[in-house]
Write an enzyme that holds these catalytic residues in place. Structure first.
Site, PDB file in Angstrom:
ATOM      1  N   GLN A 190      32.642  43.975  44.864  1.00 30.07           N
ATOM      2  CA  GLN A 190      33.820  45.030  44.336  1.00 30.07           C
ATOM      3  C   GLN A 190      33.585  45.808  43.027  1.00 30.07           C
ATOM      4  O   GLN A 190      33.684  46.842  43.060  1.00 30.07           O
ATOM      5  CB  GLN A 190      35.159  44.263  44.102  1.00 30.07           C
ATOM      6  CG  GLN A 190      36.244  45.025  43.442  1.00 30.07           C
ATOM      7  CD  GLN A 190      36.926  45.920  44.576  1.00 30.07           C
ATOM      8  OE1 GLN A 190      37.206  45.720  45.624  1.00 30.07           O
ATOM      9  NE2 GLN A 190      36.956  47.153  44.126  1.00 30.07           N
ATOM     10  N   ASP A 194      44.774  44.349  38.270  1.00 29.01           N
ATOM     11  CA  ASP A 194      44.743  43.719  39.555  1.00 29.01           C
ATOM     12  C   ASP A 194      46.048  43.013  39.803  1.00 29.01           C
ATOM     13  O   ASP A 194      46.678  42.865  38.909  1.00 29.01           O
ATOM     14  CB  ASP A 194      43.159  42.800  39.537  1.00 29.01           C
ATOM     15  CG  ASP A 194      43.415  42.290  40.925  1.00 29.01           C
ATOM     16  OD1 ASP A 194      43.785  42.588  41.900  1.00 29.01           O
ATOM     17  OD2 ASP A 194      42.469  40.995  40.989  1.00 29.01           O
ATOM     18  N   ARG A 221      32.963  50.513  48.491  1.00 25.96           N
ATOM     19  CA  ARG A 221      32.686  49.130  49.030  1.00 25.96           C
ATOM     20  C   ARG A 221      31.920  49.228  50.132  1.00 25.96           C
ATOM     21  O   ARG A 221      30.658  48.449  50.179  1.00 25.96           O
ATOM     22  CB  ARG A 221      34.023  48.506  49.801  1.00 25.96           C
ATOM     23  CG  ARG A 221      35.097  48.168  48.594  1.00 25.96           C
ATOM     24  CD  ARG A 221      34.336  47.123  47.472  1.00 25.96           C
ATOM     25  NE  ARG A 221      34.074  45.790  48.312  1.00 25.96           N
ATOM     26  CZ  ARG A 221      35.016  44.915  48.648  1.00 25.96           C
ATOM     27  NH1 ARG A 221      36.453  45.157  48.214  1.00 25.96           N
ATOM     28  NH2 ARG A 221      34.621  43.606  49.071  1.00 25.96           N
ATOM     29  N   CYS A 261      41.112  47.193  42.324  1.00 18.18           N
ATOM     30  CA  CYS A 261      40.391  46.686  43.682  1.00 18.18           C
ATOM     31  C   CYS A 261      41.308  46.853  44.973  1.00 18.18           C
ATOM     32  O   CYS A 261      40.761  47.030  46.234  1.00 18.18           O
ATOM     33  CB  CYS A 261      39.739  45.457  43.382  1.00 18.18           C
ATOM     34  SG  CYS A 261      41.126  44.100  43.275  1.00 18.18           S
ATOM     35  N   HIS A 309      34.101  38.133  42.138  1.00 19.58           N
ATOM     36  CA  HIS A 309      34.160  39.126  43.033  1.00 19.58           C
ATOM     37  C   HIS A 309      33.083  40.370  42.711  1.00 19.58           C
ATOM     38  O   HIS A 309      33.388  41.519  42.578  1.00 19.58           O
ATOM     39  CB  HIS A 309      35.566  40.010  43.130  1.00 19.58           C
ATOM     40  CG  HIS A 309      35.806  40.632  44.622  1.00 19.58           C
ATOM     41  ND1 HIS A 309      34.943  40.595  45.909  1.00 19.58           N
ATOM     42  CD2 HIS A 309      37.019  41.262  44.984  1.00 19.58           C
ATOM     43  CE1 HIS A 309      35.506  41.226  46.754  1.00 19.58           C
ATOM     44  NE2 HIS A 309      36.574  41.663  46.236  1.00 19.58           N
ATOM     45  N   ARG A 357      33.899  34.936  52.305  1.00 21.31           N
ATOM     46  CA  ARG A 357      34.816  35.017  51.192  1.00 21.31           C
ATOM     47  C   ARG A 357      35.652  33.589  51.308  1.00 21.31           C
ATOM     48  O   ARG A 357      35.919  32.781  52.369  1.00 21.31           O
ATOM     49  CB  ARG A 357      35.998  35.895  51.747  1.00 21.31           C
ATOM     50  CG  ARG A 357      37.254  35.893  51.003  1.00 21.31           C
ATOM     51  CD  ARG A 357      38.283  36.806  51.283  1.00 21.31           C
ATOM     52  NE  ARG A 357      37.791  38.113  50.385  1.00 21.31           N
ATOM     53  CZ  ARG A 357      38.458  38.989  50.137  1.00 21.31           C
ATOM     54  NH1 ARG A 357      39.591  39.425  50.570  1.00 21.31           N
ATOM     55  NH2 ARG A 357      37.940  39.989  49.535  1.00 21.31           N
TER      56      ARG A 357
HETATM   57  N1   CP Z   1      39.446  44.340  47.409  1.00 20.76           N
HETATM   58  C1   CP Z   1      39.235  43.571  48.383  1.00 20.76           C
HETATM   59  O1   CP Z   1      38.387  42.967  48.469  1.00 20.76           O
HETATM   60  O2   CP Z   1      40.106  43.920  49.312  1.00 20.76           O
HETATM   61  P1   CP Z   1      40.438  42.806  50.643  1.00 20.76           P
HETATM   62  O3   CP Z   1      41.207  41.479  50.133  1.00 20.76           O
HETATM   63  O4   CP Z   1      41.294  43.536  51.423  1.00 20.76           O
HETATM   64  O5   CP Z   1      39.003  42.631  51.363  1.00 20.76           O
HETATM   65  N1  NVA Z   2      42.458  38.821  42.563  1.00 19.25           N
HETATM   66  C1  NVA Z   2      42.465  39.113  43.746  1.00 19.25           C
HETATM   67  C2  NVA Z   2      41.564  40.121  44.506  1.00 19.25           C
HETATM   68  C3  NVA Z   2      41.868  40.456  45.882  1.00 19.25           C
HETATM   69  C4  NVA Z   2      40.797  41.460  46.273  1.00 19.25           C
HETATM   70  C5  NVA Z   2      42.644  37.892  44.760  1.00 19.25           C
HETATM   71  O1  NVA Z   2      41.438  37.052  44.526  1.00 19.25           O
HETATM   72  O2  NVA Z   2      43.638  37.555  45.501  1.00 19.25           O
END
Ligand code: CP
Ligand code: NVA
Length: 308
Positions: free
Chosen positions: A137, A225, A294, A266, A134, A107
């Site tokens: 997800q 989101d 997930r 998400c 992502h 990530r």
């Molecule tokens: N939806 C998601 O990716 O959550 P986290 O940021 O908690 O991993």
């Molecule tokens: N759009 C959000 C998703 C988190 C899972 C971010 O990037 O922070």
């Protein structure tokens, strides 16, 4: 080598195969304690590295638990505690980690970091979220939609709010799985034009509709989101909130669909901002199924990467 970097760069039949396996694996462990290893322990002897340069709850826990359920071992690494956060190049990091582990999930911020890691890695790399996308997800989200409503092909999905990284992966999925997507949000936060072009190029309808109530008509699924993603500067909060408030998912928006429309997010959510409690906890919300899925989707992704 099989990297899982983005939905639009993978053959759609491979994505469908991953979801079929995820559903079967989920069914096979119904009722078992969470720590039970799956039949055959396909990841026996395999080591999985999970690198986080941003916070995470779901991605961290679901990948860690998932790899262990497959019979593998895991290392959860924080980017800022690695030399990566102190000037070591991503290419050298990739070469080094490849000598220790069998699979890497990352990530990170820039999509380029992910691409570079994959380019220099001797083992498969999985995208656990970047500023741009992502994909894991959305694999979980498709699995969730189909559990509740059957095949997503031909469905109408409405994305309300910021055309962000998660929205981009939804657009990629629209093209790959054959569903229509309507974006409703302010023009300055429109979705990535390349992702829109990709979906349209695959023959699905992508509509941009500024009126949220009009956008919602006939929707099978409404998704939203956070209004401020992890990569967005804190200084943008006020302006974004003002722009996005008309696109809140509330009872009025859900009612405007004129049907029994599913609601997804998400997570993590900012309750009372992008969606109200009445929707988040309402009868058509599947947010916790998404979170659970997930785990199942990513187990199938990890197996696909290692051909196990
Ligand atoms: N939806 C998601 O990716 O959550 P986290 O940021 O908690 O991993
Ligand atoms: N759009 C959000 C998703 C988190 C899972 C971010 O990037 O922070």
């Amino acid at each position: 080598m099989r990297h899982f970097l983005d939905l639009h760069t993978l053959p759609p039949e491979e994505l469908r195969g991953i979801l079929t396996q995820a559903a079967a694996m989920k069914t096979a462990r119904t009722g078992l304690p969470r720590g039970t290893v799956d039949d055959g322990a396909p990841f026996e002897g395999r080591m999985v590295a999970l690198i986080f340069e941003k916070p995470s709850t779901r991605t961290r826990v679901s990948f860690d638990v998932g790899a262990r359920q497959l019979g593998g071992q895991t290392l959860v690494l924080s980017g800022k505690d690695m030399q990566l956060g102190h000037g070591e190049t991503i290419a050298d990091t990739a070469r080094v980690l490849s000598r220790y582990v069998d699979l890497i999930m990352i990530r990170t911020f820039e999509e380029q970091t992910l691409v570079e890691l994959a380019a220099h890695s001797a083992v498969p790399v999985i995208n656990g979220l970047t500023d741009a996308s992502h994909p894991c997800q959305i694999m979980a989200d498709i699995l969730t939609f189909e559990e509740h409503r059957g095949p997503i092909t031909g469905a109408k999905v409405v994305w309300a709010g910021d055309g962000n990284n998660v929205c981009t992966s939804f657009l990629h999925a629209a093209g790959q799985f054959g569903f229509d997507l309507t974006f409703t949000g302010p023009e300055v936060l429109d979705p990535n034009p390349d992702a829109v072009a990709f979906a349209r190029g695959r023959g699905v309808t992508v509509t941009i509709e500024r009126d949220p109530l009009k956008a919602a008509e006939g929707a099978d699924l409404i998704v939203t989101d956070t209004w401020l993603s992890m990569h967005d500067p804190e200084s943008a909060r006020q302006r974004r909130h003002a722009l996005l408030r008309p696109y809140q998912v509330n009872n009025a928006l859900m009612a405007a669909t004129g049907r029994e429309t599913l609601f997804m997010h998400c997570l993590p959510a900012h309750r009372g901002e992008e969606a109200t409690d009445t929707v988040m906890d309402g009868p058509h919300s599947v947010i916790f199924d998404e979170a659970e899925n997930r785990l199942h989707a990513q187990k199938a992704i990890m197996r696909w990467c290692l051909r196990l």
